[in-house]
Motif scaffolding. Structure first.
Motif, mmCIF file in Angstrom:
data_model
loop_
_atom_site.group_PDB
_atom_site.id
_atom_site.type_symbol
_atom_site.label_atom_id
_atom_site.label_comp_id
_atom_site.label_asym_id
_atom_site.label_seq_id
_atom_site.Cartn_x
_atom_site.Cartn_y
_atom_site.Cartn_z
ATOM 1 N N GLU A 122 0.874 -17.029 6.231
ATOM 2 C CA GLU A 122 0.672 -15.946 6.990
ATOM 3 C C GLU A 122 -0.432 -15.015 6.328
ATOM 4 N N ARG A 123 -0.927 -14.516 7.385
ATOM 5 C CA ARG A 123 -2.570 -14.096 6.910
ATOM 6 C C ARG A 123 -2.225 -12.597 5.507
ATOM 7 N N LEU A 124 -2.993 -13.098 4.421
ATOM 8 C CA LEU A 124 -2.571 -12.000 3.516
ATOM 9 C C LEU A 124 -4.004 -11.054 3.546
ATOM 10 N N ARG A 125 -3.641 -9.876 4.266
ATOM 11 C CA ARG A 125 -4.571 -8.878 4.312
ATOM 12 C C ARG A 125 -4.555 -7.851 3.171
ATOM 13 N N LEU A 126 -5.981 -7.467 2.648
ATOM 14 C CA LEU A 126 -6.222 -6.454 1.366
ATOM 15 C C LEU A 126 -5.447 -5.546 1.545
ATOM 16 N N PHE A 127 -5.272 -4.742 2.644
ATOM 17 C CA PHE A 127 -4.544 -3.284 3.111
ATOM 18 C C PHE A 127 -3.175 -3.728 2.465
ATOM 19 N N ARG A 128 -2.549 -4.666 2.906
ATOM 20 C CA ARG A 128 -0.955 -4.957 2.710
ATOM 21 C C ARG A 128 -0.655 -5.063 1.029
ATOM 22 N N ILE A 129 -1.453 -6.003 0.528
ATOM 23 C CA ILE A 129 -1.606 -6.312 -0.877
ATOM 24 C C ILE A 129 -1.724 -5.197 -1.811
ATOM 25 N N MET A 130 -2.684 -4.432 -1.342
ATOM 26 C CA MET A 130 -2.827 -2.916 -1.994
ATOM 27 C C MET A 130 -1.936 -2.115 -1.776
ATOM 28 N N SER A 131 -1.165 -2.081 -0.797
ATOM 29 C CA SER A 131 -0.122 -0.771 -0.572
ATOM 30 C C SER A 131 1.041 -1.394 -1.568
ATOM 31 N N VAL A 132 1.240 -2.822 -1.697
ATOM 32 C CA VAL A 132 2.469 -3.270 -2.310
ATOM 33 C C VAL A 132 1.962 -2.996 -4.083
ATOM 34 N N LEU A 133 0.715 -3.204 -4.375
ATOM 35 C CA LEU A 133 0.590 -3.027 -5.803
ATOM 36 C C LEU A 133 0.640 -1.421 -6.059
ATOM 37 N N LEU A 134 -0.170 -0.702 -5.017
ATOM 38 C CA LEU A 134 -0.025 0.924 -5.355
ATOM 39 C C LEU A 134 1.610 1.571 -5.501
ATOM 40 N N GLY A 135 2.339 0.891 -4.636
ATOM 41 C CA GLY A 135 3.544 1.094 -4.631
ATOM 42 C C GLY A 135 4.400 0.779 -5.929
ATOM 43 N N PHE A 136 4.294 -0.293 -6.310
ATOM 44 C CA PHE A 136 4.829 -0.876 -7.407
ATOM 45 C C PHE A 136 4.315 0.018 -8.763
ATOM 46 N N PHE A 137 2.973 0.180 -9.006
ATOM 47 C CA PHE A 137 2.392 0.952 -10.183
ATOM 48 C C PHE A 137 3.041 2.727 -9.957
ATOM 49 N N GLY A 138 3.023 3.123 -8.457
ATOM 50 C CA GLY A 138 3.206 4.304 -8.574
ATOM 51 C C GLY A 138 4.815 4.794 -8.997
ATOM 52 N N VAL A 139 5.650 3.851 -8.547
ATOM 53 C CA VAL A 139 7.235 4.094 -9.028
ATOM 54 C C VAL A 139 7.229 3.827 -10.417
ATOM 55 N N LEU A 140 6.536 3.137 -11.145
ATOM 56 C CA LEU A 140 6.637 2.890 -12.417
ATOM 57 C C LEU A 140 6.046 4.076 -13.477
ATOM 58 N N ILE A 141 5.040 4.922 -12.632
ATOM 59 C CA ILE A 141 4.404 5.961 -13.427
ATOM 60 C C ILE A 141 5.689 7.103 -13.212
ATOM 61 N N ILE A 142 5.954 7.385 -11.977
ATOM 62 C CA ILE A 142 6.971 8.261 -11.661
ATOM 63 C C ILE A 142 8.290 8.235 -12.554
ATOM 64 N N LEU A 143 8.612 6.955 -12.749
ATOM 65 C CA LEU A 143 10.039 6.659 -13.673
ATOM 66 C C LEU A 143 9.748 6.571 -15.247
ATOM 67 N N GLU A 144 8.482 6.829 -15.681
ATOM 68 C CA GLU A 144 7.821 6.540 -17.025
ATOM 69 C C GLU A 144 8.702 7.053 -18.067
ATOM 70 N N PRO A 145 8.953 8.334 -17.728
ATOM 71 C CA PRO A 145 9.928 9.290 -18.769
ATOM 72 C C PRO A 145 11.272 8.466 -18.973
ATOM 73 N N ARG A 146 12.027 7.954 -17.994
ATOM 74 C CA ARG A 146 13.329 7.121 -17.948
ATOM 75 C C ARG A 146 13.111 5.771 -18.404
ATOM 76 N N LEU A 147 12.074 5.158 -18.606
ATOM 77 C CA LEU A 147 11.856 3.563 -18.898
ATOM 78 C C LEU A 147 11.942 3.302 -20.315
ATOM 79 N N THR A 148 12.875 2.862 -20.827
ATOM 80 C CA THR A 148 12.960 2.485 -22.260
ATOM 81 C C THR A 148 11.983 1.308 -22.332
ATOM 82 N N LEU A 149 11.561 0.420 -21.474
ATOM 83 C CA LEU A 149 10.846 -0.792 -21.770
ATOM 84 C C LEU A 149 9.085 -0.021 -22.126
ATOM 85 N N LEU A 150 8.933 1.143 -21.727
ATOM 86 C CA LEU A 150 7.651 1.880 -21.943
ATOM 87 C C LEU A 150 7.705 2.867 -23.034
#
Length: 262
Positions: free
Chosen positions: A117-145
Motif C-alpha cells: 500500500e502507498r505510504l503517504r507522508l501525510f498519513r505517516i506524519m499524522s500517526v506520529l503526531l497523534g502518538f507523541f501528542g497522546v504521550l504529552i497529554i498523559l505525561e503527568p500520569r506516566l510512571t515510565l516518564l
C-alpha cells in the motif's frame, strides 16, 4: 472503496474494545491472562453465530477458503490479546492505552512493506503526531516518564504492551489479506475458536475461582469482543489499512469518557 463506512465501523470497534479492555482491567489482579483470553474468546462465538443467523448466512459465513490463513490469524491475534491482558496487571489502563498507540504506526508501516500500500507522508506524519501528542497529554500520569525509580514491574509491563502492539499491527495486516477471500464472520469466528482452544491450554497453570461480579465482567468482555471483532473485520472490506489505522487514536476519547462517568 467506501471510506466513510470503513471509518464508522472502525470507530465502533474502537469504542467497543475500550469498554471491553476496561472490564478486563477490572479483573486483572485476580484473573490470569489465559483465563481472561478464554472468556473473551468463548463468549464472542455466540455473538458471531447470532449475527449470521440474523443475516441468513450461517452456512456461507463459516466457510473457510484458506484454513491455514485462519490459523495464522488466530495465532497472531491470540498472542496480541494475551500480551495486552498480561500488561494490565503491571501498568495503569491509561499507560497501556497510550503505549498501545504504537500499533497504528506499525500497521501503516507494515502495510507499506507487506501489502504494497502507498505510504503517504501525510498519513505517516499524522500517526506520529497523534502518538507523541497522546504521550504529552498523559505525561503527568506516566510512571515510565517519572523521575522516580523505574520499577521492574513497569518495565515488564511496558515490554508486554509494546510487544502486543507489534502483533496487533501484524493481525490487522493479516485481516486485510483475509477479507479478500474470506467472509468477515468466518475470520471473527475462527479467530475466537483458535484463541479459545489456545487459552484452555493455560488452565493447568492455575485459573482463579471467580466471584459473580468477576464472572459477569468476563462474560461481558467476551460479548463485546465479538461485536468489536465483527466491526473491525468488516471495516477492512471498505478501505485500505492505511486509511482506518489512525482512527485507533479515538480510543483515548472513549477511555476519558469511561473514566469520567464510570
Amino acid at each position: 472503496m467506501e471510506p466513510f463506512k470503513a471509518i464508522s465501523l472502525k470507530l465502533t470497534s474502537v469504542m467497543v474494545f475500550i469498554v471491553m479492555i476496561s472490564m478486563i482491567k477490572a479483573t486483572a489482579d485476580i484473573v490470569p491472562p489465559g483465563q481472561a483470553v478464554f472468556f473473551r474468546s468463548a463468549f464472542a462465538i455466540p455473538v458471531i453465530f447470532g449475527w449470521l443467523l440474523m443475516r441468513g448466512e450461517l452456512l456461507t459465513g463459516l466457510r473457510a477458503v484458506s484454513p491455514l490463513g485462519h490459523v495464522w490469524r488466530g495465532v497472531i491475534g491470540t498472542t496480541a490479546m494475551g500480551l495486552t491482558f498480561a500488561s494490565l496487571a503491571y501498568l495503569p489502563l491509561p499507560e497501556v492505552t497510550a503505549l498501545s498507540y504504537s500499533a497504528p504506526l506499525l500497521t501503516v508501516v507494515f502495510a507499506s512493506f507487506l501489502l504494497g500500500e502507498r505510504l503517504r507522508l501525510f498519513r505517516i506524519m499524522s500517526v506520529l503526531l497523534g502518538f507523541f501528542g497522546v504521550l504529552i497529554i498523559l505525561e503527568p500520569r506516566l510512571t515510565l516518564l517519572s523521575s522516580d525509580h523505574f520499577a521492574s514491574e513497569a518495565k515488564f509491563g511496558a515490554a508486554l504492551i509494546l510487544s502486543a502492539a507489534g502483533f496487533i499491527a501484524l493481525a490487522q495486516i493479516h485481516i486485510r489479506k483475509l477479507v479478500q477471500t474470506e467472509h468477515p464472520a468466518a475470520i471473527a469466528f475462527y479467530f475466537s475458536l483458535t484463541s479459545t482452544l489456545a487459552a484452555l491450554l493455560t488452565a493447568p497453570f492455575g485459573w482463579a475461582l471467580l466471584s459473580q461480579k468477576t464472572l459477569f465482567l468476563l462474560i461481558g468482555s467476551g460479548v463485546l469482543g465479538g461485536v468489536g471483532q465483527i466491526c473491525l473485520t468488516l471495516c477492512f472490506r471498505y478501505a485500505p489499512v492505511t486509511v482506518v489505522a489512525p482512527f485507533d487514536y479515538a480510543s483515548m476519547l472513549f477511555a476519558l469518557l469511561i473514566g469520567y462517568f464510570l
